[in-house]
Design an enzyme around this catalytic site. Structure first.
Site, PDB file in Angstrom:
ATOM      1  N   SER A  38       0.829  -1.195   0.000  1.00 12.53           N
ATOM      2  CA  SER A  38       0.000   0.000   0.000  1.00 12.53           C
ATOM      3  C   SER A  38       0.869   1.252   0.000  1.00 12.53           C
ATOM      4  O   SER A  38       1.714   1.417  -0.870  1.00 12.53           O
ATOM      5  CB  SER A  38      -0.970  -0.050   1.193  1.00 12.53           C
ATOM      6  OG  SER A  38      -1.990   0.904   1.048  1.00 12.53           O
ATOM      7  N   ASP A 163      -5.868  -3.156  -2.723  1.00 11.99           N
ATOM      8  CA  ASP A 163      -4.831  -2.846  -1.743  1.00 11.99           C
ATOM      9  C   ASP A 163      -4.213  -4.080  -1.088  1.00 11.99           C
ATOM     10  O   ASP A 163      -4.918  -4.956  -0.568  1.00 11.99           O
ATOM     11  CB  ASP A 163      -5.453  -1.957  -0.663  1.00 11.99           C
ATOM     12  CG  ASP A 163      -4.422  -1.268   0.198  1.00 11.99           C
ATOM     13  OD1 ASP A 163      -3.726  -1.967   0.961  1.00 11.99           O
ATOM     14  OD2 ASP A 163      -4.303  -0.035   0.104  1.00 11.99           O
TER      15      ASP A 163
END
Length: 274
Positions: A38, A163
Site C-alpha cells: 500500500s 490494496d
C-alpha cells in the site's frame, strides 16, 4: 548478509516512513531488498529507485505536493457523483498514479531500480496475495495501494487487484522468504494501539480488520525472529484524531509525523549502536 526494509501499509500515517528512512540512511543503513504494501509500496518504490538520503527530500516533497492532496481531496459532491456512476468507489486514481510516477522518476520498471523491490497486492479473481517484482512499476504500485471503496481495482493483464493491506499489511514474512537476514520494519503504529469492543457501526469494520492485520503480523514476527534479526522501528506515537473515520485524509499532520518518527527512530538506532 541481506538487509531488508519492510514498509507497511497505513494511508497518511505512511508519512512516518520518511522520518524512519532519514534516520536509517543517516546511520549508514542501506537496504539490499525493499518489500512494501500500500503506502509502503509507494514509499518503498522511491527508496528502491534512490536508496540514499536524497530520497528523503524527494518523499518529503511528494507528501507536501498538491498531487498528494488531490488523491483524497475531491469535494464530497464529486465523490458522491463518482460513486453513483461507478457504484464501487469514491475517488479517481489518476492523482495517485501521478504521485507514484513522481516519486519513482524515470524508473518505469522493477528492473530499472537500484535495489530489488517487492510489493503486495490482493487479487480479486484468485482471492489471494500477489507479489509484484518485475515488469511495469507504476501499475504494480498503484495496484498495491488501491484501497477498496476509495479507489477502483487496478487491472493488470486481465486480473484485478486491490490494496495489499487486505492480505498482508506488514509483509515481514516475505522479506525473510526472499533471503533477508536483517530486517528493519517500518510500520505506522496501528499495531501498537489498544483495541476495544466495538461500540458503534464504524468500529466494527475497523476492529475486525485490525484483528486480521495484527494476527498475521505478530505470527510472522515471531517466526522471522527465529531465523533473522528483526528491528521494529518506533513511530513516535499517534496523533490526536488518528482514530477518527476520516483520518485517512489528514495530510495537515505530515510534517509532525515525519519529525516525530525521525527522532524516535534515530534514538532507537543510537541505542542499538547502528
Amino acid at each position: 548478509m541481506t538487509v531488508a526494509f519492510v514498509l507497511g501499509g497505513g494511508g497518511v500515517r505512511g508519512a512516518v516512513h520518511v522520518g524512519m528512512l532519514q534516520a536509517l540512511f543517516e546511520a549508514g543503513v542501506r537496504p539490499g531488498l525493499v518489500v512494501g504494501t500500500s503506502v509502503g509500496a509507494i514509499n518503498g518504490a522511491a527508496v528502491a529507485a534512490d536508496p540514499g538520503l536524497s530520497v528523503v527530500d524527494r518523499l518529503g516533497d511528494a507528501w507536501a505536493s498538491p498531487t498528494a492532496n488531490e488523491v483524497y481531496g475531491e469535494p464530497w459532491y464529486r465523490q458522491l457523483g463518482r460513486l453513483a456512476r461507478s457504484r464501487t468507489h469514491l475517488y479517481d486514481p489518476a492523482a495517485l498514479r501521478r504521485l507514484i510516477a513522481g516519486t519513482v522518476g524515470e524508473r518505469t520498471t522493477f528492473e530499472d531500480l537500484q535495489v530489488p523491490l517487492v510489493v503486495a497486492a490482493a487479487s480479486i479473481e484468485r482471492a489471494s496475495e500477489h507479489w509484484f517484482d518485475s515488469g511495469p512499476l507504476v501499475d504494480a504500485v498503484l495496484a498495491s495501494a488501491s484501497v477498496p471503496g476509495a479507489l477502483p481495482p487496478t487491472e493488470i493483464d486481465g486480473e484485478h487487484f486491490v490494496d495489499g493491506g487486505m492480505v498482508n499489511s506488514i509483509p515481514l514474512g516475505e522479506a525473510v522468504r526472499r533471503g533477508a537476514t536483517t530486517v528493519y520494519v517500518l510500520q505506522v503504529g496501528r499495531v501498537e494501539e489498544p483495541l476495544a469492543v466495538p461500540s458503534k457501526p464504524s468500529d466494527v469494520a475497523r476492529v475486525s480488520f485490525e484483528i486480521a492485520r495484527r494476527h498475521r503480523y505478530f505470527r510472522e514476527l515471531e517466526e522471522a525472529r527465529r531465523v533473522a534479526t528483526v528491528h521494529v522501528l518506533p513511530t513516535g506515537g499517534s496523533l490526536p484524531g488518528d482514530e477518527r473515520l476520516g483520518a485517512f485524509r489528514r495530510l495537515d499532520a505530515t510534517q509532525r509525523r515525519i519529525a516525530r518518527s525521525h527522532a524516535a527512530a534515530r534514538d532507537y538506532l543510537v541505542e542499538l549502536g547502528a
